[in-house]
Each structure stands twice: as C-alpha cells, then as structure tokens.
Design an enzyme around this catalytic site. Structure first.
Site, mmCIF file in Angstrom:
data_model
loop_
_atom_site.group_PDB
_atom_site.id
_atom_site.type_symbol
_atom_site.label_atom_id
_atom_site.label_comp_id
_atom_site.label_asym_id
_atom_site.label_seq_id
_atom_site.Cartn_x
_atom_site.Cartn_y
_atom_site.Cartn_z
ATOM 1 N N HIS A 134 12.892 4.993 42.915
ATOM 2 C CA HIS A 134 11.460 4.834 42.653
ATOM 3 C C HIS A 134 11.208 4.424 41.209
ATOM 4 O O HIS A 134 10.181 4.735 40.639
ATOM 5 C CB HIS A 134 10.696 6.127 42.964
ATOM 6 C CG HIS A 134 10.766 6.542 44.404
ATOM 7 N ND1 HIS A 134 11.770 7.325 44.894
ATOM 8 C CD2 HIS A 134 9.972 6.247 45.456
ATOM 9 C CE1 HIS A 134 11.578 7.523 46.198
ATOM 10 N NE2 HIS A 134 10.493 6.883 46.561
ATOM 11 N N GLU A 178 10.134 -3.793 55.503
ATOM 12 C CA GLU A 178 9.863 -4.702 54.393
ATOM 13 C C GLU A 178 10.254 -6.136 54.698
ATOM 14 O O GLU A 178 9.553 -7.087 54.330
ATOM 15 C CB GLU A 178 10.573 -4.220 53.130
ATOM 16 C CG GLU A 178 9.973 -2.946 52.540
ATOM 17 C CD GLU A 178 10.366 -1.696 53.300
ATOM 18 O OE1 GLU A 178 11.285 -1.774 54.143
ATOM 19 O OE2 GLU A 178 9.762 -0.631 53.077
#
Lengths: 406, 389
Positions: free
Chosen positions: B194, B124
């Site tokens: 999540h 990322e």
C-alpha cells in the site's frame, strides 16, 4: 480408527455396504474414547455442482463427524482463540500499536479450524491477507502471530511482513498474500509440486493436496480462472476454496458477481457449497474434498460465511450493510455458538469447561501482546536481508554514498 | 548567502563552447554550511508554503470565486466538472459508488446516477481492459485502481493495449479518452502493498502519459487536463496528501498544462527536482538549505511522461547543480532518466555530479519505512554536498 477395525473384524463376513452401515451406527453410540457422532443435515449444508460431462460418480461428504471430548475442546479452543485474537488485534490497531493494513477473520473461524481438522500439515494451504486464523490453526504461536502483527522481532516473519504476511514453512502454510486473487494460481502450483513429488520424485501414491483460499471478491479475478484451467488440464490435487463472506471490500456479492454461485465457477470442475458457519459441515466437506482431489483432481468449494468486522481496519463495515444484519448473524448463525450448543447438548462438554477455555485463551492473547510489546523492533540490519538469496547483496541506499549489505 | 561566481556562464550559448566547470568557479565560506545552527525540531510540524505556490500565468486564484478544499475534494471536483461537461465521462472502480476507500468519488453516484458512477468487481486487468474498450469507442472512462500497488495485474492492458492502440492501428483507433487514477506512495504505515510509487514502470511506455500532483490546486487542474487530453493518462495521487491541509481552489473548472514542469521557488545555487508528496520533503530540505545560505530552485516535474526537458535543462544550466529526489527505489527510478538527460545536455554547465536521493533498493518496508524514505535531512545533506562539491 483401531476401534473401527476391531468392530469390522468381529462382524464376520458381511457385504462392504453392510459393514460400513454398521460401522457408522456403531460410531453414533458413545464409544470407549467418548467419541460422539454429530450428524449434518446434508441437504441444508451442501449443494453440488456436477459438470455436465463429468465421468463417474461425484459422491458426497458422509454427513457426519465423530469427535471425542478432547477434540471438541481443541476445536472450541482454537475458534475461541481466533475470535479473541482478532478482538485484541482490533484494540491494538486502534491503540496504534499495529500499523499497516489489517484484516480480521471474526465470523469465519469455522473454515480454517474445520479445514485444519480435516487435513494434515503435509497438505498445503495458501490464502490472501485475512490470514491470522490460518496462521494460528497451522501451529503458529499466539505470540509470534501477534508479534508479526505489531511488527516486532518476535514475529513469525521477523516482524517484516505485518498482518498480511504470515507463513509457516514447517506446516506448509504458504501465507499470507497481499494482492487479491494472486495466491490462487500459486496454489495450483503447490498442487502440481505435490503431485510431481509423489509421481516423479518419491514414486508413491499421492497423499496430499493444496487448498487455495480466496474471497468472493477475488473470485472475479482473471487469474483464478487461469488457475482452474491449469488444475483441470493436469488434474492437480488442487482445492479452490472460495470463502464467501458476502462482501468484497464494500461491495456485496450481488453487486460484484454475474453469478453468486461461486461453487459453480469452475464450470468443468466439480464444486460444492458448504454452510461454513457449521464447523461439522466444514470438517466433513474438507475430508471429502481431499479424498476427491487425490482421486479425481481439482474441486471448487464455496464456504458460505460472514465477516463481522469491516474489510480492513479503515472500513467500519456498516456503510454498505446494516448493523441489524450483522447482529442477526452473530445471534443466530455464529459458528462458535452453534458449535458450543451442539457439543454441550450432546453432553460431551460442559459450559463451565468452555468458559474456562475462554478465560485461558484471553490470558494467552494478553500474554502474547505483553511479550510482543516487550520485544524489540526488527533490527536495522534486517533492511537489506531477505531480498536476494545471494550471500552478499548490497543495495543502493537513498544516495550513491549510502549502501546496505545483508 | 553564498557568493557564486560564475564567469562567462550563458545558459543558452554553451553549445559549441568548451567551457568546463571547475571547483574554483565557486567560492564560499564552508563555515556557512554549518548545520549546527539549524533548529531541526521546527521541521517536525512544518508549515508548508512553497508547495502551495502556483504559477500566475497558469492559474488565477485571486480574481475568481474560490473555496477551501483538500486534495481529496479537489479530485472529486475535477471528476464532477468532467462529468457535468461531457456525458461521455464515466467513473468506475472498486467501491467508487460509495465514494471509494479514500472518499474521492463521494456523491458522484448520487449526482450522476448508477450508469455513470459504478462499482466494478475486484479485477484490475478487467477494469483496465474495459476502460480501454470504452475509450476506443470515444468515451471518457475515468477508471480508479484502489491502490497503485494493485495496478500490476493491469500492466499488460496499460502497456500493450492502451499505449499502443493508436500506433498499431495507424491512428484508426485510439484510447485518448482514457484516464486511470491510482493512489500511490508512502503513507507512514502502508507496508509492502500500500506504499509503492510505480511511476518509473510506466515511464518506460511510449504512448501513455503519467502525471502526479502535489497539492489540491494542482490536482484539480491536472486531473481535468488528463481527462481532457487526447491520450491515455495515468494520474497518480499521493494518498498521503488526500487529507492534508486544505487550500484555496477555484470553484470552476480550470486546466493546468501537461508535460510542463513548474518552478515553485526560484533560486540560483542548486536545482532541486521532485514530484508528488516528495515535494513536501523537499520544501523542508530547501528551507534548511536556506538557513545555511544555499538558494535552491525547486521544481515540481508534475508530468513524468513525457517530461519537460526544457524547464529542467534551463534551470540546471543556470545553477550548475542538481539534486533529484523520489520515493521509488534508487535503481532505475525516474531520477535516473533525469540525471542522464541532464548530464548529456548540461555537461559543460555542471559544477557537480547530479545527485539522486531515493528510496532504497528494497521492497517497500513496513517497520523500516523511516529508513527507506528519502527524508528531509537526507535531501538537505545532499543539497549541501552538491553545493560543497
């Protein structure tokens, strides 16, 4: 071990090399405790990365593993247990008993089972979210592991973590981490703590190492390389284990990595690639790795493996690879079948004994599910617990009129 | 309905006049707020309408060719339009070439080729930095983070590199073409990694924009504006909404204004502010409130940074009451900024304290999610409380 010592004594004065050779040839025969030596084709099973400026001999794994009947049965049982556990997890997920994210280990069993065989529970292991197998290997009960997956009070993390977050403090299993690659520098920290303990606190020889496991996908995270550097800089007993199952989520290694030789990624750190579908190679390599790391510092291991299921439950696992590919591995390279073939053909165990173990394992997992489903949800009072260590922690609730205290 | 008597109240002329609010300014029959008459069961499978409202001045969905699509499809269309319009627009991220885990980028690789829609490794920080580099050369990278929860390795790149590029180079360089997309918020069973809503972290960063959409029409128009905008933008997509019911979306590209909140239901008694999937919860709460006679003004903030102070202040000045709801934890959630600004700017018009309804100050829980989220009942309860104050 005792047997080996006795043998050496009876051999009288010989050179060390001769002694070792004799000891090995002795071990190859059936011994009193029924140990059998399984040879590993080192040329096929291993590849090495020696840094260009590496000082001294890197050496290599012995190329053989001696196991007695009970050990074979134990290893088989654990691999079979993980396989069964994951199959049932898949079913439980589809029945919506397991919520959240869930990553299955099927196909990769030889790694955690072999590693566990090669080391002690004083050695530390840390891994990512594909952690059910490690939890079971390190001594987590089937029930508490299933309990965590289903999110019940009998879970190993009180049911608060779920599939990705399993831990065992008593056997140095540090989890169970949700973010890709984040566990790798943490693993280097574990290694430093082990080294510090031996050197500064306990003032003894270093005896233990840390294994930081990550996938081929995580191998491309920047912090992995930061960890490599720190480990080499301070010569930490840190073993970086890349479990290369060929796909980082839905992307094959060729599509994600500039170099797919993950064992060479340490550059100035030596590396070894291991055929991790062969549990003998894993055991042998991990033993050597531990020895190496204690003496010489960090090491990168690439465990070549394969996962049968998709990356997680939301990935059917067949859009980016063919069903034939999966079948091919299942048929010809499956770590459990390979192990079974060898121990049966060595005459150490019988097919029937293994079948009985399979039945036993099936029962154990079914019972774990049954007990878990009968177990309550984590208590509501857990909601504000384990956030800070403070004796009293009050967290704001949804509104200013609401608060929760641990 | 409530009878709110608000003598001498003039929204725009309150400055310079000390006109303290008082409880006596409101008169109502407390029995009217009796929740017992509400059939809460009907909110279990509630048919949302208000969240699908749109502002006619902003968008026309009646006189143009339209089709039905869900939010996932709308986001896909926005990227497709952007890539068709400008060859400099490029989409990349983890697994996006196959459509991404949520299928938002499906068919883009087939349509635009591997050079313009490609997979990245799982890195990322690298993805963000890479996108910033492209944007610095004038391209329009649309980078996807697979989950907003995974954005933290990229935090440095976004905060220090993207947000300050223009400022620290005296506008010699900028990364205005940069758009970052990330699925955020609760999904019912996502657990710790999540489910997070990180908008408040990024709201503390001058130099970027943070935008969140509530439905397909909004998602398409806002994302297109984000891509077009000459600033780095973080576009958060509540993943719970991806597959929610489809709505009518114009075929062509259209652009919804950034930094403009939208009043999706006008009302007089209390201003209710939210964004993202929380809007669905608030719609239910607002409907419940309506049943007991409370007329709410419902606002979707849409852009978190820089946010639309004017619309919010005008509304709260009019109603005198405000409830803010978001899923992120209570302390330092973006609601805190809203509440502080509202009390500074509307002090003389406030009839009650500004109330926040938020997630708990705990990590996002797995099995305790239902206790964590600011649900419709809690929001309704607070709407009543603020009116009843």
């Amino acid at each position: 071990m005792l047997k080996s010592v006795n043998t050496l004594r009876s051999l009288g004065a010989r050179t060390f090399g001769q002694q070792i050779a004799l000891q090995r040839s002795y071990a190859k025969k059936s011994t009193g405790d029924g140990a059998h030596t399984f040879a590993i084709d080192s040329k096929k099973a291993y590849a090495f990365h020696v840094p260009h400026n590496y000082q001294g001999e890197l050496g290599q794994p012995s190329g053989e593993v001696a196991l007695n009947k009970q050990e074979c049965l134990d290893l088989y049982r654990m691999m079979s247990l993980i396989r069964r556990f994951e199959l049932v997890s898949d079913q439980q997920y589809k029945q919506r008993n397991i919520r959240g994210f869930c990553h299955l280990y099927s196909g990769q069993e030889a790694i955690c089972v072999g590693m566990e065989k090669a080391i002690t529970r004083q050695d530390a292991i840390i891994t990512a979210y594909r952690d059910h197998g490690y939890q079971l290997c390190r001594g987590g009960s089937t029930e508490s592991t299933m309990g965590e997956l289903i999110g019940r009070a009998n879970g190993c993390s009180k049911g608060k973590g779920g599939s990705m977050h399993m831990y065992l403090a008593e056997s140095n299993f540090y989890g169970g981490n949700g973010i890709v690659g984040a566990q790798v520098p943490v693993g280097a920290g574990l290694a430093f703590a082990l080294q510090y303990y031996a050197k500064v606190v306990n003032k003894t020889d270093l005896k233990n190492v840390s294994f930081s496991c990550y996938g081929d996908g995580a191998a491309n995270q920047g912090q992995v390389f930061e960890a490599f550097n720190m480990a080499k800089l301070w010569n930490l007993p840190s073993i970086f284990v890349c479990e290369n199952n060929k796909y980082g989520m839905g992307t094959s290694v060729q599509r994600s990595s500039g170099s797919t030789e993950y064992y060479k990624r340490g550059d100035y750190i030596p590396g070894i690639r291991v055929d991790a579908m062969d549990i003998f190679a894993v055991i042998d390599a991990c033993r050597w790795a531990k020895e190496h790391a204690i003496k010489n510092g960090p090491l990168v291991m690439e465990m070549e493996t394969y996962r049968y299921y998709g990356h997680s439950m939301s990935d059917p696992g067949v859009t980016y690879r063919s069903k034939d590919e999966i079948q091919e591995v299942r048929k010809h390279r499956d770590p459990i079948i390979r192990f079974k073939d060898r121990i049966v053909s060595a005459g150490l165990v019988t097919e029937d004994e293994l079948k009985a173990l399979d039945q036993d394992v099936k029962k154990e997992v079914d019972e774990a599910v049954e007990k878990t489903l009968a177990s309550p949800l984590p208590d509501d009072s857990e909601i504000a617990k384990d956030i800070l260590a403070d004796e009293k922690y009050t967290c704001k609730g949804r509104t200013i009129y609401e608060s929760y205290t641990n | 309905m409530l009878n709110l008597v608000r003598p001498g109240r003039n929204v725009l002329s309150h400055l310079g006049r000390r006109l303290y609010s008082s409880q006596s300014a409101v008169s109502f029959d407390r029995t009217e707020l009796d929740s017992d008459k509400i059939d809460f069961k009907k909110y279990l499978n509630f048919n949302h309408e208000i969240v699908y409202n749109y502002t006619k001045e902003e968008i026309d969905v009646e006189n143009v060719p339209t089709h039905k699509t869900n939010m996932c499809g709308a986001i896909n269309e926005a990227m497709r339009h952007a890539m068709e319009k400008d060859e400099k627009a490029v989409v990349f991220g983890e697994d996006v070439a196959f459509g991404g885990v949520f299928r938002c980028t499906i068919d883009l690789m087939e349509k635009f080729g591997k050079d313009r829609c490609f997979n990245t490794p799982l890195c990322e920080q690298g993805i963000a930095g890479f996108a910033i580099g492209m944007a610095a050369m004038g391209y329009k990278p649309i980078a996807e983070f697979q989950f907003a929860d995974y954005i933290y390795p990229a935090f440095d790149q976004i905060v220090n590199e993207a947000a300050k590029y223009r400022y620290r180079s005296g506008n010699l360089f900028n990364v205005g073409g940069l758009t970052m997309r990330a699925p955020c918020s609760a999904v019912g069973h996502g657990g710790h990694y999540h489910s997070q809503s990180p908008e408040a972290f990024f709201a503390h960063v001058p130099g970027i924009k943070v935008v969140v959409a509530r439905n397909p029409v909004q998602a398409k128009g806002l994302l297109l504006s984000c891509i077009e905008d000459d600033n780095p933008v973080l576009f958060l997509e509540p993943k719970k909404l991806y597959r929610l019911s489809a709505s009518t979306v114009p075929d062509d590209a259209y652009y919804l204004p950034l930094s403009k909140a939208e009043i999706i239901k006008k009302g007089t008694h209390v201003t209710v502010i939210g964004w993202a999937s929380q809007m669905y919860v608030l719609e239910e709460a607002v409907k419940m409130a309506e049943e007991v006679g409370i007329d709410c003004e419902l606002i979707d903030l849409r852009t978190i940074l820089p946010w639309d102070v004017e619309t919010v202040i005008n509304s709260v000045s009019k109603t005198g009451r405000c409830v803010i709801a978001h899923e992120a934890p209570h302390t330092n959630g973006f609601g805190a900024e809203l509440a502080a600004t509202i009390q500074e700017k509307c002090f003389l018009n406030l009839e009650a304290p500004v109330i926040r309804v938020c997630g708990l100050d705990t990590p996002f829980p797995l099995v305790h999610e239902k206790y964590y989220v600011p649900d419709n009942l809690k929001c309704f309860e607070m709407i009543k409380k603020v009116v009843n104050y």
